[in-house]
Design a protein around this motif. Structure first.
Motif, PDB file in Angstrom:
ATOM      1  N   PHE A  65       0.843  -1.204   0.232  1.00  9.72           N
ATOM      2  CA  PHE A  65      -0.077  -0.050   0.037  1.00  9.72           C
ATOM      3  C   PHE A  65       0.940   1.216  -0.047  1.00  9.72           C
ATOM      4  O   PHE A  65       0.591   2.146  -0.647  1.00  9.72           O
ATOM      5  N   LEU A  66       1.886   1.299   0.776  1.00 10.34           N
ATOM      6  CA  LEU A  66       2.808   2.588   1.042  1.00 10.34           C
ATOM      7  C   LEU A  66       3.372   2.733  -0.340  1.00 10.34           C
ATOM      8  O   LEU A  66       3.457   3.951  -0.971  1.00 10.34           O
ATOM      9  N   ARG A  67       3.879   1.691  -1.048  1.00  8.09           N
ATOM     10  CA  ARG A  67       4.783   2.151  -2.385  1.00  8.09           C
ATOM     11  C   ARG A  67       3.654   2.249  -3.424  1.00  8.09           C
ATOM     12  O   ARG A  67       4.136   3.312  -4.219  1.00  8.09           O
ATOM     13  N   SER A  68       2.502   1.845  -3.290  1.00  3.54           N
ATOM     14  CA  SER A  68       1.540   2.251  -4.484  1.00  3.54           C
ATOM     15  C   SER A  68       1.174   3.640  -4.101  1.00  3.54           C
ATOM     16  O   SER A  68       0.739   4.319  -5.079  1.00  3.54           O
ATOM     17  N   GLU A  69       1.166   4.252  -3.115  1.00  4.91           N
ATOM     18  CA  GLU A  69       0.857   5.715  -2.834  1.00  4.91           C
ATOM     19  C   GLU A  69       2.072   6.332  -3.003  1.00  4.91           C
ATOM     20  O   GLU A  69       2.050   7.460  -2.470  1.00  4.91           O
ATOM     21  N   ASN A  70       3.200   5.919  -3.643  1.00  3.91           N
ATOM     22  CA  ASN A  70       4.394   6.683  -3.623  1.00  3.91           C
ATOM     23  C   ASN A  70       5.031   7.303  -2.349  1.00  3.91           C
ATOM     24  O   ASN A  70       5.677   8.244  -2.475  1.00  3.91           O
ATOM     25  N   ILE A  71       4.894   6.543  -1.416  1.00  2.00           N
ATOM     26  CA  ILE A  71       5.493   6.913  -0.004  1.00  2.00           C
ATOM     27  C   ILE A  71       6.762   6.144   0.023  1.00  2.00           C
ATOM     28  O   ILE A  71       6.854   4.798   0.133  1.00  2.00           O
ATOM     29  N   GLY A  72       7.923   6.737  -0.260  1.00  2.00           N
ATOM     30  CA  GLY A  72       9.384   6.261  -0.353  1.00  2.00           C
ATOM     31  C   GLY A  72      10.153   6.034   0.799  1.00  2.00           C
ATOM     32  O   GLY A  72      11.077   5.908   0.858  1.00  2.00           O
ATOM     33  N   THR A  73       9.461   6.434   2.075  1.00  3.53           N
ATOM     34  CA  THR A  73      10.198   6.227   3.451  1.00  3.53           C
ATOM     35  C   THR A  73      10.924   4.955   3.511  1.00  3.53           C
ATOM     36  O   THR A  73      10.379   3.880   3.191  1.00  3.53           O
ATOM     37  N   PRO A  74      12.056   4.871   3.676  1.00  7.71           N
ATOM     38  CA  PRO A  74      12.822   3.540   3.864  1.00  7.71           C
ATOM     39  C   PRO A  74      12.107   2.489   4.803  1.00  7.71           C
ATOM     40  O   PRO A  74      11.771   2.943   5.967  1.00  7.71           O
ATOM     41  N   VAL A  75      12.224   1.393   4.500  1.00 10.48           N
ATOM     42  CA  VAL A  75      11.350   0.186   5.325  1.00 10.48           C
ATOM     43  C   VAL A  75      12.455  -1.010   5.467  1.00 10.48           C
ATOM     44  O   VAL A  75      12.873  -1.552   4.966  1.00 10.48           O
ATOM     45  N   ILE A  76      12.608  -1.186   6.986  1.00 14.22           N
ATOM     46  CA  ILE A  76      13.284  -2.151   7.212  1.00 14.22           C
ATOM     47  C   ILE A  76      12.287  -3.511   7.770  1.00 14.22           C
ATOM     48  O   ILE A  76      11.783  -3.255   8.729  1.00 14.22           O
ATOM     49  N   ILE A  77      12.304  -4.306   7.045  1.00 15.51           N
ATOM     50  CA  ILE A  77      11.413  -5.628   7.528  1.00 15.51           C
ATOM     51  C   ILE A  77      12.201  -6.371   8.738  1.00 15.51           C
ATOM     52  O   ILE A  77      13.161  -6.638   8.715  1.00 15.51           O
ATOM     53  N   ILE A  78      11.175  -6.814   9.659  1.00 20.35           N
ATOM     54  CA  ILE A  78      11.599  -7.400  10.713  1.00 20.35           C
ATOM     55  C   ILE A  78      10.989  -8.647  10.555  1.00 20.35           C
ATOM     56  O   ILE A  78       9.864  -8.925  10.589  1.00 20.35           O
ATOM     57  N   THR A  79      11.678  -9.684  10.217  1.00 15.81           N
ATOM     58  CA  THR A  79      11.289 -11.320  10.187  1.00 15.81           C
ATOM     59  C   THR A  79      11.734 -12.266  11.229  1.00 15.81           C
ATOM     60  O   THR A  79      12.717 -12.324  11.841  1.00 15.81           O
ATOM     61  N   ALA A  80      10.984 -13.222  10.937  1.00 15.37           N
ATOM     62  CA  ALA A  80      11.431 -14.688  11.669  1.00 15.37           C
ATOM     63  C   ALA A  80      12.302 -15.344  10.687  1.00 15.37           C
ATOM     64  O   ALA A  80      12.255 -15.199   9.574  1.00 15.37           O
ATOM     65  N   ARG A  81      13.179 -16.341  11.410  1.00 18.63           N
ATOM     66  CA  ARG A  81      14.040 -16.972  10.464  1.00 18.63           C
ATOM     67  C   ARG A  81      13.443 -17.744   9.508  1.00 18.63           C
ATOM     68  O   ARG A  81      13.933 -18.019   8.317  1.00 18.63           O
ATOM     69  N   ASP A  82      12.180 -18.355   9.548  1.00 23.22           N
ATOM     70  CA  ASP A  82      11.564 -19.102   8.477  1.00 23.22           C
ATOM     71  C   ASP A  82      10.654 -18.235   7.585  1.00 23.22           C
ATOM     72  O   ASP A  82       9.962 -18.858   6.787  1.00 23.22           O
ATOM     73  N   GLU A  83      10.726 -16.981   7.759  1.00 26.71           N
ATOM     74  CA  GLU A  83       9.688 -16.274   6.928  1.00 26.71           C
ATOM     75  C   GLU A  83      10.678 -15.766   5.606  1.00 26.71           C
ATOM     76  O   GLU A  83      10.871 -14.576   5.080  1.00 26.71           O
TER      77      GLU A  83
END
Length: 223
Positions: A65-83
């Motif tokens: 959604f954010l990228r479709s709205e042209n919001i370019g704020t840097p995003v760091i994904i927090i993931t579990a090891r199996d994701e």
């Protein structure tokens, strides 16, 4: 610099918030996807830390959604090891980096500084403009190699103005980036911080550095 954490594990979110605030960041927190997406869309942040498995709305949907709205704020994904697949999908959708749980706060801070630096087109970890140098990680600012004695918020204001130099930045933009969502926009706190910062810069440089552009905002004169 102002960050948004979207993480439903409250203990982890609070630990991240405390560690990042200790490093000088201003931090907002959301514990569910819908609230997090609303904050990310409505406010300006320097980076977003986004968990993938969230109640209400998942992290991948928020990022899409954010990228479709042209919001370019840097995003760091927090993931579990199996994701692994979700992590790859997030990077394909425009995430800037990822961290795998569990992680150290030192690495988290380093990753945040790195994505913000890349977003602003800098390769050097320090900001150097004329006689002014700023080390965001160490939170040290110098004029002509002389260290400035700044409060936390004074440093935040100076760093934000330097990152956006030579643009003129409005008081609303400054407040948006250096205070959290509990800040009262009608208070005189920002004006006090700006006044004190202006004096310290002028005393160190022996000239006006923080310039007020009437009706527009503030800029740095460091050339």
């Amino acid at each position: 610099m102002k960050l948004l954490i979207i993480e439903d594990t409250k203990e982890l979110a609070k630990t991240m918030k405390a560690g990042l605030e200790k490093a000088g960041f201003t931090v907002d927190v959301s514990y569910n996807g819908c609230d997090g997406e609303e904050k990310a869309y409505a406010n300006e942040y320097d980076a977003i830390l986004l968990d993938l498995n969230l109640p209400g709305k998942d992290g991948i949907s928020i990022l899409r959604f954010l990228r479709s709205e042209n919001i370019g704020t840097p995003v760091i994904i927090i993931t579990a090891r199996d994701e692994i697949e979700e992590r790859a999908m997030g990077l394909d959708l425009g995430a800037d980096d990822y961290l795998t749980k569990p992680f150290q706060l030192l690495e988290l801070r380093a990753r945040v500084h790195a994505v913000i630096r890349r977003f602003h087109g800098r390769t050097n970890p320090n900001i150097a403009i004329g006689f002014l140098t700023i080390n965001p990680s160490a939170r040290v600012a110098k004029i002509n190699e002389k260290k400035l004695n700044l409060s936390a918020k004074e440093f935040d204001i100076l760093e934000y103005l330097a990152m956006n130099h030579p643009n003129v930045i409005s008081s609303e933009e400054i407040a948006e980036h250096i205070y959290d969502d509990s800040f009262d926009p009608f208070s005189s706190v920002l004006r006090v911080h700006l006044t004190r910062l202006r004096k310290k810069l002028a005393d160190a440089a022996r000239q006006d550095v923080l310039i007020t552009m009437r009706g527009k905002g503030y800029s740095l004169w460091v050339d």
